[in-house]
Design an enzyme around this catalytic site. Structure first.
Site, PDB file in Angstrom:
ATOM      1  N   GLU A 194       0.825  -1.218   0.000  1.00 24.31           N
ATOM      2  CA  GLU A 194       0.000   0.000   0.000  1.00 24.31           C
ATOM      3  C   GLU A 194       0.853   1.259   0.000  1.00 24.31           C
ATOM      4  O   GLU A 194       0.632   2.179  -0.792  1.00 24.31           O
ATOM      5  CB  GLU A 194      -0.921   0.027   1.223  1.00 24.31           C
ATOM      6  CG  GLU A 194      -1.738   1.306   1.285  1.00 24.31           C
ATOM      7  CD  GLU A 194      -2.596   1.426   2.532  1.00 24.31           C
ATOM      8  OE1 GLU A 194      -3.404   2.367   2.581  1.00 24.31           O
ATOM      9  OE2 GLU A 194      -2.455   0.593   3.441  1.00 24.31           O
ATOM     10  N   ASP A 218      -0.706  -4.801   3.155  1.00 22.97           N
ATOM     11  CA  ASP A 218      -1.216  -3.583   3.790  1.00 22.97           C
ATOM     12  C   ASP A 218      -0.653  -3.605   5.210  1.00 22.97           C
ATOM     13  O   ASP A 218      -1.087  -4.401   6.030  1.00 22.97           O
ATOM     14  CB  ASP A 218      -2.740  -3.590   3.802  1.00 22.97           C
ATOM     15  CG  ASP A 218      -3.325  -2.300   4.364  1.00 22.97           C
ATOM     16  OD1 ASP A 218      -2.562  -1.501   4.914  1.00 22.97           O
ATOM     17  OD2 ASP A 218      -4.539  -2.109   4.243  1.00 22.97           O
ATOM     18  N   ILE A 224      -0.734  -1.662   7.953  1.00 23.52           N
ATOM     19  CA  ILE A 224      -1.699  -1.412   9.035  1.00 23.52           C
ATOM     20  C   ILE A 224      -3.031  -1.086   8.392  1.00 23.52           C
ATOM     21  O   ILE A 224      -3.179  -0.059   7.736  1.00 23.52           O
ATOM     22  CB  ILE A 224      -1.264  -0.248   9.946  1.00 23.52           C
ATOM     23  CG1 ILE A 224       0.090  -0.546  10.603  1.00 23.52           C
ATOM     24  CG2 ILE A 224      -2.328   0.002  11.018  1.00 23.52           C
ATOM     25  CD1 ILE A 224       0.607   0.586  11.478  1.00 23.52           C
ATOM     26  N   ASP A 225      -3.998  -1.955   8.567  1.00 23.06           N
ATOM     27  CA  ASP A 225      -5.343  -1.682   8.072  1.00 23.06           C
ATOM     28  C   ASP A 225      -6.126  -1.075   9.227  1.00 23.06           C
ATOM     29  O   ASP A 225      -6.303  -1.705  10.257  1.00 23.06           O
ATOM     30  CB  ASP A 225      -6.023  -2.961   7.598  1.00 23.06           C
ATOM     31  CG  ASP A 225      -7.381  -2.671   7.016  1.00 23.06           C
ATOM     32  OD1 ASP A 225      -7.488  -1.712   6.250  1.00 23.06           O
ATOM     33  OD2 ASP A 225      -8.325  -3.398   7.333  1.00 23.06           O
ATOM     34  N   THR A 279      -5.477   2.617   9.862  1.00 25.61           N
ATOM     35  CA  THR A 279      -4.490   3.585  10.346  1.00 25.61           C
ATOM     36  C   THR A 279      -5.149   4.664  11.205  1.00 25.61           C
ATOM     37  O   THR A 279      -4.555   5.143  12.177  1.00 25.61           O
ATOM     38  CB  THR A 279      -3.731   4.229   9.167  1.00 25.61           C
ATOM     39  OG1 THR A 279      -3.028   3.195   8.458  1.00 25.61           O
ATOM     40  CG2 THR A 279      -2.730   5.262   9.648  1.00 25.61           C
ATOM     41  N   ASP A 285      -6.726  -4.020   0.703  1.00 27.82           N
ATOM     42  CA  ASP A 285      -7.616  -4.015   1.865  1.00 27.82           C
ATOM     43  C   ASP A 285      -8.420  -5.295   2.004  1.00 27.82           C
ATOM     44  O   ASP A 285      -8.887  -5.618   3.098  1.00 27.82           O
ATOM     45  CB  ASP A 285      -8.613  -2.846   1.778  1.00 27.82           C
ATOM     46  CG  ASP A 285      -7.953  -1.492   1.916  1.00 27.82           C
ATOM     47  OD1 ASP A 285      -7.141  -1.331   2.844  1.00 27.82           O
ATOM     48  OD2 ASP A 285      -8.230  -0.602   1.097  1.00 27.82           O
TER      49      ASP A 285
END
Length: 290
Positions: free
Chosen positions: A78, A98, A100-101, A103, A236
């Site tokens: 990402e 990703d 940190i999904d 944030t 995501d």
């Protein structure tokens, strides 16, 4: 000329899976340590699309560890894409990350739904792109969600199954406001919310947790019956997508048509009946493809 398809056997896939879980735990330690500390915050596409130094640090950690083990594989991250990198799916095994999904949850120390989502999905192109591994790690709660094509979905070793709900008026849904603050998009989101909340749909309730992956895992575990969102990206949804599918979920476009991973919208439901019902009430938003 198309890339040559790389054949991968079950022994190799097992190795990929084991490495994915191991790297997820290591990355989770970094996120957990940074969670309650002050953070350096920047923005990407708009003022509500946040990124921190931890996002960037964790993505570099993950890709570095995977490249060391699998130097011939491809990678889509990402933060790399947001900095100008490409988002191309090829015929080679591809890891989509990703770091940190959620944030925004991370920035605000919102630990009820904070999740480190490592989209350690391995994409293998045979006749079409097929997701075969998904790993989603909620490092704050130490919940490791995993899915492997044909082998089921699990959370900390316990097998996941979707709910048996077939009546939309008895369903619990999840959606998100998303980062965009375009008035036209917000109006569509509000209309969709009202259609599901009012008669005749009148769902039990609709939640917002702040993480696409955690939302999909909630459907996979039976805690929610459907989830839809517009504005998400390929990183995501794919890892949690295979987890949800292996738990029995139906994944489609919010229009009810087949899911396009690159179209930036998704509807995940506990079964086809609920998918058909929810799709009837949703007005779609068209977005630039990944």
């Amino acid at each position: 000329m198309a890339d040559e398809t790389v054949e991968v056997d079950e022994k190799e896939i097992q190795e990929f899976f084991d490495v994915a879980v191991s790297v997820a735990r290591k990355a989770g330690e970094v996120v957990k340590e940074a969670f309650y500390k002050e953070k350096t915050i920047d923005t990407k596409s708009c003022g509500t699309d946040l990124v921190t130094e931890t996002d960037q640090q964790v993505e570099a950690l993950i890709i570095g560890a995977l490249k060391e083990k699998f130097p011939s594989h491809s990678f889509i991250g990402e933060e790399t894409v947001s900095s100008g990198g490409k988002c191309n799916l090829t015929n080679t095994p591809t890891w989509i990350i990703d770091p940190i999904d959620g944030t925004t949850n991370f920035v605000h120390k919102w630990d009820n739904s904070k999740e480190l989502k490592i989209n350690n999905w391995l994409l293998i192109v045979i006749l079409q792109v097929t997701v075969v591994i998904g790993v989603v790690y909620n490092c704050i709660k130490d919940e490791m969600y995993t899915g492997r094509k044909g082998l089921g979905a699990f959370c900390n070793g316990v097998q996941l199954r979707c709910s048996s709900c077939t009546d939309l008026s008895s369903a619990l849904g999840i959606t998100e406001l998303g980062a965009s603050r375009e008035p036209s998009e917000i109006e569509v989101r509000i209309r969709n919310f009202r259609r599901l909340a009012e008669e005749p749909a009148r769902v039990h309730s609709i939640r917002m947790q702040g993480s696409a992956a955690l939302n999909m895992c909630s459907v996979a575990s039976g805690a929610a019956d459907f989830y839809y969102e517009y504005g998400i990206h390929v990183w995501d949804i794919a890892a949690a997508g295979i987890i949800a599918e292996e738990a029995g979920a139906t994944l489609v476009d919010p229009s009810g048509e087949p899911l396009d991973l690159m179209a930036r919208r998704v509807l995940v439901t506990c079964n086809k009946t609920i998918a058909q019902e929810v799709a009837k009430y949703l007005e779609c938003i068209d977005l630039p493809r990944d």
